[in-house]
Design an enzyme around this catalytic site. Structure first.
Site, PDB file in Angstrom:
ATOM      1  N   ASP A  87       0.832  -1.209   0.000  1.00 36.62           N
ATOM      2  CA  ASP A  87       0.000   0.000   0.000  1.00 36.62           C
ATOM      3  C   ASP A  87       0.865   1.257   0.000  1.00 36.62           C
ATOM      4  O   ASP A  87       0.513   2.261  -0.611  1.00 36.62           O
ATOM      5  CB  ASP A  87      -0.904   0.004   1.237  1.00 36.62           C
ATOM      6  CG  ASP A  87      -1.940  -1.110   1.165  1.00 36.62           C
ATOM      7  OD1 ASP A  87      -2.462  -1.341   0.068  1.00 36.62           O
ATOM      8  OD2 ASP A  87      -2.189  -1.755   2.195  1.00 36.62           O
ATOM      9  N   GLY A  88       1.994   1.170   0.705  1.00 39.80           N
ATOM     10  CA  GLY A  88       2.893   2.325   0.777  1.00 39.80           C
ATOM     11  C   GLY A  88       3.388   2.722  -0.609  1.00 39.80           C
ATOM     12  O   GLY A  88       3.532   3.910  -0.907  1.00 39.80           O
ATOM     13  N   ASN A 119      -4.701   8.770   1.584  1.00 43.88           N
ATOM     14  CA  ASN A 119      -5.262   8.175   2.796  1.00 43.88           C
ATOM     15  C   ASN A 119      -5.816   9.232   3.748  1.00 43.88           C
ATOM     16  O   ASN A 119      -7.010   9.339   3.921  1.00 43.88           O
ATOM     17  CB  ASN A 119      -4.187   7.386   3.549  1.00 43.88           C
ATOM     18  CG  ASN A 119      -4.166   5.920   3.162  1.00 43.88           C
ATOM     19  OD1 ASN A 119      -5.021   5.467   2.420  1.00 43.88           O
ATOM     20  ND2 ASN A 119      -3.182   5.195   3.655  1.00 43.88           N
TER      21      ASN A 119
HETATM   22  N1  NAD Z   1      -2.129   2.954  14.020  1.00 44.94           N
HETATM   23  C1  NAD Z   1      -2.192   2.768  12.715  1.00 44.94           C
HETATM   24  O1  NAD Z   1      -2.934   1.956  12.195  1.00 44.94           O
HETATM   25  C2  NAD Z   1      -1.341   3.619  11.829  1.00 44.94           C
HETATM   26  C3  NAD Z   1      -0.402   4.479  12.366  1.00 44.94           C
HETATM   27  C4  NAD Z   1       0.346   5.245  11.498  1.00 44.94           C
HETATM   28  C5  NAD Z   1       0.137   5.176  10.113  1.00 44.94           C
HETATM   29  N2  NAD Z   1      -0.783   4.322   9.641  1.00 44.94           N
HETATM   30  C6  NAD Z   1      -1.095   4.258   8.222  1.00 44.94           C
HETATM   31  O2  NAD Z   1       0.000   3.983   7.419  1.00 44.94           O
HETATM   32  C7  NAD Z   1      -0.206   4.697   6.218  1.00 44.94           C
HETATM   33  C8  NAD Z   1       1.080   4.785   5.458  1.00 44.94           C
HETATM   34  O3  NAD Z   1       1.295   3.520   4.922  1.00 44.94           O
HETATM   35  P1  NAD Z   1       2.767   3.053   4.519  1.00 44.94           P
HETATM   36  O4  NAD Z   1       2.627   1.718   3.886  1.00 44.94           O
HETATM   37  O5  NAD Z   1       3.440   4.153   3.800  1.00 44.94           O
HETATM   38  O6  NAD Z   1       3.443   2.949   5.912  1.00 44.94           O
HETATM   39  P2  NAD Z   1       3.899   1.626   6.673  1.00 44.94           P
HETATM   40  O7  NAD Z   1       4.891   0.899   5.855  1.00 44.94           O
HETATM   41  O8  NAD Z   1       4.226   2.073   8.053  1.00 44.94           O
HETATM   42  O9  NAD Z   1       2.565   0.730   6.678  1.00 44.94           O
HETATM   43  C9  NAD Z   1       1.412   0.996   7.405  1.00 44.94           C
HETATM   44  C10 NAD Z   1       0.427  -0.125   7.254  1.00 44.94           C
HETATM   45  O10 NAD Z   1      -0.834   0.441   6.892  1.00 44.94           O
HETATM   46  C11 NAD Z   1      -1.342  -0.258   5.772  1.00 44.94           C
HETATM   47  N3  NAD Z   1      -2.134   0.650   4.960  1.00 44.94           N
HETATM   48  C12 NAD Z   1      -1.728   1.759   4.315  1.00 44.94           C
HETATM   49  N4  NAD Z   1      -2.753   2.316   3.662  1.00 44.94           N
HETATM   50  C13 NAD Z   1      -3.829   1.529   3.886  1.00 44.94           C
HETATM   51  C14 NAD Z   1      -5.186   1.588   3.483  1.00 44.94           C
HETATM   52  N5  NAD Z   1      -5.665   2.574   2.732  1.00 44.94           N
HETATM   53  N6  NAD Z   1      -6.028   0.623   3.906  1.00 44.94           N
HETATM   54  C15 NAD Z   1      -5.576  -0.373   4.680  1.00 44.94           C
HETATM   55  N7  NAD Z   1      -4.322  -0.472   5.113  1.00 44.94           N
HETATM   56  C16 NAD Z   1      -3.448   0.463   4.721  1.00 44.94           C
HETATM   57  C17 NAD Z   1      -0.132  -0.758   5.036  1.00 44.94           C
HETATM   58  O11 NAD Z   1      -0.470  -1.867   4.249  1.00 44.94           O
HETATM   59  C18 NAD Z   1       0.786  -1.116   6.161  1.00 44.94           C
HETATM   60  O12 NAD Z   1       0.537  -2.412   6.619  1.00 44.94           O
HETATM   61  C19 NAD Z   1      -0.728   6.007   6.662  1.00 44.94           C
HETATM   62  O13 NAD Z   1      -1.429   6.671   5.642  1.00 44.94           O
HETATM   63  C20 NAD Z   1      -1.610   5.600   7.797  1.00 44.94           C
HETATM   64  O14 NAD Z   1      -2.936   5.441   7.403  1.00 44.94           O
HETATM   65  C21 NAD Z   1      -1.519   3.540  10.467  1.00 44.94           C
HETATM   66  N1  ATP Z   2       9.137   4.231  -4.981  1.00 47.98           N
HETATM   67  C1  ATP Z   2       9.314   4.508  -3.680  1.00 47.98           C
HETATM   68  N2  ATP Z   2      10.232   5.426  -3.295  1.00 47.98           N
HETATM   69  C2  ATP Z   2      10.435   5.696  -1.997  1.00 47.98           C
HETATM   70  N3  ATP Z   2       9.778   5.118  -1.003  1.00 47.98           N
HETATM   71  C3  ATP Z   2       8.859   4.200  -1.304  1.00 47.98           C
HETATM   72  C4  ATP Z   2       8.588   3.837  -2.659  1.00 47.98           C
HETATM   73  N4  ATP Z   2       7.632   2.894  -2.667  1.00 47.98           N
HETATM   74  C5  ATP Z   2       7.319   2.677  -1.378  1.00 47.98           C
HETATM   75  N5  ATP Z   2       8.042   3.450  -0.561  1.00 47.98           N
HETATM   76  C6  ATP Z   2       7.993   3.472   0.898  1.00 47.98           C
HETATM   77  O1  ATP Z   2       8.467   2.225   1.353  1.00 47.98           O
HETATM   78  C7  ATP Z   2       7.705   1.810   2.477  1.00 47.98           C
HETATM   79  C8  ATP Z   2       7.299   0.353   2.343  1.00 47.98           C
HETATM   80  O2  ATP Z   2       6.591   0.158   1.155  1.00 47.98           O
HETATM   81  P1  ATP Z   2       5.242  -0.662   1.126  1.00 47.98           P
HETATM   82  O3  ATP Z   2       4.282  -0.098   2.089  1.00 47.98           O
HETATM   83  O4  ATP Z   2       4.815  -0.711  -0.289  1.00 47.98           O
HETATM   84  O5  ATP Z   2       5.703  -2.076   1.573  1.00 47.98           O
HETATM   85  P2  ATP Z   2       5.174  -2.935   2.748  1.00 47.98           P
HETATM   86  O6  ATP Z   2       5.193  -2.141   4.011  1.00 47.98           O
HETATM   87  O7  ATP Z   2       5.964  -4.195   2.711  1.00 47.98           O
HETATM   88  O8  ATP Z   2       3.700  -3.242   2.276  1.00 47.98           O
HETATM   89  P3  ATP Z   2       2.335  -2.880   2.961  1.00 47.98           P
HETATM   90  O9  ATP Z   2       2.211  -1.380   2.949  1.00 47.98           O
HETATM   91  O10 ATP Z   2       1.325  -3.546   2.093  1.00 47.98           O
HETATM   92  O11 ATP Z   2       2.351  -3.413   4.335  1.00 47.98           O
HETATM   93  C9  ATP Z   2       6.512   2.742   2.576  1.00 47.98           C
HETATM   94  O12 ATP Z   2       6.673   3.555   3.710  1.00 47.98           O
HETATM   95  C10 ATP Z   2       6.561   3.582   1.343  1.00 47.98           C
HETATM   96  O13 ATP Z   2       6.244   4.934   1.599  1.00 47.98           O
END
Ligand code: NAD
Ligand code: ATP
Length: 550
Positions: free
Chosen positions: A325-326, A406
């Site tokens: 998702d990130g 988000n």
């Molecule tokens: N307490 C919490 O649940 C918490 C705290 C901080 C941030 N977040 C979320 O993490 C997001 C950033 O995601 P990231 O992947 O860059 O950071 P990250 O790698 O820290 O991942 C955060 C988790 O949130 C999940 N996630 C992100 N967007 C989602 C969505 N729209 N629906 C369901 N799950 C989702 C990701 O899959 C990941 O498992 C922020 O936008 C925020 O919503 C959640």
């Molecule tokens: N192209 C990119 N350049 C820089 N940062 C990135 C890029 N793609 C993803 N990231 C950052 O890398 C982090 C991890 O990526 P991502 O969330 O896709 O993987 P994950 O945590 O393994 O998967 P999920 O979000 O499904 O749990 C995220 O915080 C995201 O913001």
């Protein structure tokens, strides 16, 4: 004047049209109850021979019934009149159907005209706003406000929306599809490309309502005005993306530092180049890494400058993300305006919004590139931080804006004190949030941080802004779902014990001190883009199934 006999629950009622405006009802025989089998057999036998005479009655000629002769009339006379009544009813029903059909046609023409008029109005308003904006720019170089950002966005759109028309006129072309937009309809010669500012490599597509199995499921756009679509009934339909010319270019966004992702990226680039003859873009850092491996990847395109990145949506037909998702959020953040359709392959840990299996990327991409495919339109929020220049110590920007897919979260950061946030909705005081903070989320973000803070899950097709407090101190405060049309303002009050921190999709932390105002509003280019038929439509979250993932 004409008369018509109606058999109703065993009564024969004569409808006499005594004048063009008056109908008289007379009970002429009662009660005569024919067994239904007998009546229908009489009807069937009589239909052929009586049809012509019955038609002449319905046309208002002088044929009369004898049933008025009263109780002395014999059974056969009665049967004949019943048969005639049935035939009249058939004709009457035919006539009604014709009237209904004509009314439908008129309504359709009206809807098309309305849609066209609304589109012209929208174009006029956009031009008007642009002029105002240009005047404002000329008059003062003061800080930008949220409407100005929207205007700027509109300008981008206007630049891109040349030679396009909207829905209506195409709707008759298909029996089971209703166009939302098309950007190819201005093409007089289908072999030539329109004179838009997009590169020739950009593919054409249209968005159509996808109909259910039943004809009654049809949706009609009755108003298309300034970014809003109104339909006769609530939309519960999926939207189909139909390519009008084949897609030719993609950008691949990859999660960093993930060997499996890098491996798949290389494989995918080769497949797209060699077998699909597609132009492939990547981020500059990815191209650098690829070139270290092989010079083959010198064919990969990239965006070196910010300006090139800003124009990327004009060059690519599809965005492919490899990660979680990130990565999808990252891809969204790269586009400051419209986003081309996104195909998100799941290569992360959770992947709530990444529903395509990377193992089957060939079949999946082939299906997407062939079309038509279902899409989910996702909205983003635009957040603007406005600082008072008099209280600024480090000379940073007075106005900064962020686009979030988000949410924007505002919290107390490392401060041990309760955060205190004054919230306004469309300029009116809404509430003061005391607690760990506040999340303002899109429906897409409703399953992320907002959900963890007790907010509701909202389907991406439900327009709205989620207002979710984080650990509120007061029991009286609960999560809210606000309409997406509102502009929210959040401010740290002067009497607050500490400042607050804002983060955007979990990134770009910004300090909110007491002089700072934050405005949050929907970045409503989404529908507007679709309606203006812009080829670089902000469509988001392409999917192949019939349901969008919640
Ligand atoms: N307490 C919490 O649940 C918490 C705290 C901080 C941030 N977040 C979320 O993490 C997001 C950033 O995601 P990231 O992947 O860059 O950071 P990250 O790698 O820290 O991942 C955060 C988790 O949130 C999940 N996630 C992100 N967007 C989602 C969505 N729209 N629906 C369901 N799950 C989702 C990701 O899959 C990941 O498992 C922020 O936008 C925020 O919503 C959640
Ligand atoms: N192209 C990119 N350049 C820089 N940062 C990135 C890029 N793609 C993803 N990231 C950052 O890398 C982090 C991890 O990526 P991502 O969330 O896709 O993987 P994950 O945590 O393994 O998967 P999920 O979000 O499904 O749990 C995220 O915080 C995201 O913001």
């Amino acid at each position: 004047m004409g008369s018509l006999h109606v058999l109703s629950q065993g009564l024969i009622v004569q409808m006499v049209l005594s004048s063009p405006k008056a109908v008289e009802l007379r009970l002429v025989k009662s009660p005569i109850i024919l067994p239904s089998s007998r009546a229908s057999s009489i009807s069937r036998q009589a239909l052929g021979s009586q049809a012509e005479s019955a038609r002449s009655i319905s046309r208002g000629t002088s044929r009369q019934f004898n049933v008025e002769q009263g109780p002395s009339s014999n059974d056969s006379l009665l049967e004949t009149s019943v048969v005639n009544s049935n035939i009249d009813l058939v004709d009457f029903s035919d006539a009604l159907q014709m009237v209904e059909k004509s009314l439908k046609e008129v309504a359709e023409i009206k809807a098309q005209a309305l849609a066209e008029a609304a589109e012209w109005k929208r174009k006029y308003e956009m031009e008007h706003l642009q002029c105002l904006h240009l005047e404002n720019c000329a008059n003062s170089s003061s800080s930008q406000t949220l409407p100005e950002i929207k205007n700027m966005a509109n300008e981008v759109l206007e630049l891109s929306a040349a030679d396009v028309t909207t829905t209506g006129e195409q709707s008759s072309q298909s029996n089971n599809k209703q166009f939302i937009c098309s950007h190819s309809s201005s093409l007089e010669n289908p072999g030539t490309l329109p004179k838009t500012k997009f590169g020739p490599e950009k593919a054409m597509f249209k968005l159509v309502w996808s109909h259910g199995l039943h004809q009654s499921d049809e949706q009609r756009i009755v108003s298309v005005e300034f970014g809003n679509i109104s339909t006769e009934v609530q939309s519960n339909k999926q939207i189909l993306l139909v390519w009008e010319t084949p897609p030719k270019s993609v950008v691949i966004i990859t999660k960093p530092n993930a060997p499996t992702v890098q491996k798949l990226c290389k494989e995918m680039i080769k497949w797209l180049r060699d077998e699909k003859d597609m132009k492939v873009y990547t981020e500059p850092i990815v191209k650098e890494e690829l070139l270290k491996e092989s010079l083959y990847f010198s064919c990969v395109q990239t965006c070196e400058t910010d300006q090139e990145l800003l124009e990327l949506h004009n060059k690519v037909d599809l965005v492919i993300t490899l990660g979680g998702d990130g990565t999808l959020i990252w891809a969204a953040s790269m586009f400051k305006g419209p986003i081309p359709p996104v195909v998100a392959f799941s290569m992360g840990s959770l992947g709530f919004m990444t529903q395509f299996q990377s193992d089957h990327y060939r079949e999946c991409l082939q299906t997407v590139m062939r079309g038509p495919v279902f899409i989910t339109l996702r909205h983003r929020l635009v957040c603007q931080i406005v600082r008072d220049p008099q209280n600024m110590e480090d000379g940073g920007p007075e106005v900064e804006h962020y686009l979030v897919l988000n949410e924007v979260s505002i919290g107390r950061g490392l401060s041990p004190y309760l955060s205190n946030l004054e919230c306004y909705c469309d300029g009116l005081f809404l509430t003061s949030v005391q607690g760990d903070g506040l999340i303002l989320s899109t429906p897409s973000g409703s399953t992320a941080y907002s959900l963890a803070a007790g907010g509701s899950m909202v389907h991406p097709q439900v327009p709205g802004i989620l207002f979710t407090p984080i650990c509120p101190h007061s029991l009286s405060f609960r999560p809210l779902l606000l309409p997406e049309s509102v502009t929210l303002k959040v401010q740290v009050p002067k009497n607050s014990r500490d400042q607050a921190w804002a983060s955007f999709d979990g990134k770009s932390r910004q300090q909110l001190s007491k002089d700072v105002v934050m405005e949050i509003a929907p970045f409503d280019l989404c529908w507007r883009e679709c309606l203006s038929g812009n080829p670089s439509c902000l469509t988001f979250g392409l999917h192949l199934g019939s349901t969008s993932g919640l």
